[in-house]
Motif scaffolding. Sequence first.
Motif, PDB file in Angstrom:
ATOM      1  N   LEU A   1      95.343  37.368  94.457  1.00 19.58           N
ATOM      2  CA  LEU A   1      95.574  35.899  94.349  1.00 19.58           C
ATOM      3  C   LEU A   1      95.958  35.395  95.768  1.00 19.58           C
ATOM      4  N   ASN A   2      95.679  34.164  96.172  1.00 21.80           N
ATOM      5  CA  ASN A   2      96.334  33.527  97.335  1.00 21.80           C
ATOM      6  C   ASN A   2      97.519  33.525  97.203  1.00 21.80           C
ATOM      7  N   ALA A   3      98.537  33.624  97.941  1.00 19.32           N
ATOM      8  CA  ALA A   3      99.968  33.414  98.040  1.00 19.32           C
ATOM      9  C   ALA A   3     100.400  32.097  97.203  1.00 19.32           C
ATOM     10  N   GLY A   4      99.943  31.229  97.457  1.00 16.45           N
ATOM     11  CA  GLY A   4     100.258  29.768  97.092  1.00 16.45           C
ATOM     12  C   GLY A   4     100.042  29.810  95.278  1.00 16.45           C
ATOM     13  N   VAL A   5      98.584  30.241  95.249  1.00 13.80           N
ATOM     14  CA  VAL A   5      98.388  30.356  93.765  1.00 13.80           C
ATOM     15  C   VAL A   5      99.341  31.354  93.200  1.00 13.80           C
ATOM     16  N   ALA A   6      99.681  32.644  93.431  1.00 10.36           N
ATOM     17  CA  ALA A   6     100.257  33.419  92.859  1.00 10.36           C
ATOM     18  C   ALA A   6     101.616  32.727  92.582  1.00 10.36           C
TER      19      ALA A   6
END
Length: 314
Positions: free
Chosen positions: A295-300
Amino acid sequence: MAAGRKRQGATRGTGGKVRRSLEGRGPTPPAEARHWYKDKARSERIAREERGGTSPRKAPVRARKSEDAPEYIGGRNPVVEALRAGVPASALYVAARIENDDRVRESIKIAADKGIALLEVDRGKLDRLTEGGVHQGVALQIPAYEYAHPIDLVRFAQDAAEVPLIVALDGVTDPRNLGAIARSAAAFGAHGLLVPGRRSAGVTAGAWKTSAGTLATLPVARGANLTQALQGYREEGLFVVGLDGESRTDIGDMTLAGEPLVVVVGSEGKGLSRLVREACDQVVRIPMGAAAESLNAGVAAGIALYEVSRLRRG
C-alpha cells in the motif's frame, strides 16, 4: 619544333593560392560563440515562460544550501495553488512589467489579504531564486520549517492529559506522502509526526499542500537517528509498533493499541528497515488481497491510525 607538340619544361605555379582556398575558414563556431546567441536565447526563454511552457533542457535538481534556508515555489499555477492551500509564505515575488492574468491577480490578492510581503523584482532575480526553474514571472518564498524535538511530542500529549500517539516515518521520501500522513494523524488524534534527519521527506511546500493545512497545528519532530529516537520513546514509557506486510499478526489483533504508542510506517515496497524493525515491540500487517503487493505509505498510515482509534474506543 614539330607542329602540335607542347613545350616541355617548368610551368608557372599557383604560389599556394589553390591550397589556401581549399583550407576554408576553419570549423563552424558553436552557437554560444556567435554574437547573436545570448539575445536570441533570452528572447526564447521569456517567450516560453509567457506561454507557460517548459524549458527544453531538464531543470537542474535543486539542492538546499542549508536546512534554515527558505524554499521558493516558481510558476503561476504552483504559486496560486500554494496560496489557496494556506501554505505559509513570507514573500511573493512578481516580475516587473509582468503581463497579468487571473492567476497572478489572485496570487497578489491572497498575499495582500494575508499580509504576505509583495516584492517587484527583475527576471534575473527570479531566475536566481528559483535556480533556473520556469517561474513565469512569479515566485513564492516559504520559510524553513521549525521542527520540534522528538521528546516534545510526548510532552504535548502529557500536557493535554492524553495517551500519547505518535507516527514515525521510516524511509518515506515523498513530501506528498508526509502531507497525507499528517492529515490522517490529525484526523485520528495523533500528537505529531517523527521523521529522521536523513533519507526522509521533510516539511516542504509539497507536504504543506497535501496536508490541506493540518501541518499548521500538527507538530513534526526530526531526530538525527530514527532508531535512537525510538529507543528514547521506549525509555519514556511508549511502545513501538511497526507496519510490515511480512508480519503474521493482523493489525486488528494488535495488543498495544491502548498503550502510549508510536506507529512506524515504512516506505512503499521496502517496508521497515532492519534496525527499525528490531526496535519495535510488535510488528503487524494490514491484511489485503494477493493482487496488491503493498500500500501507499499515506494509505497504510490512515488505515493503521483508524484501527488504533477503533481499538482504543472499544
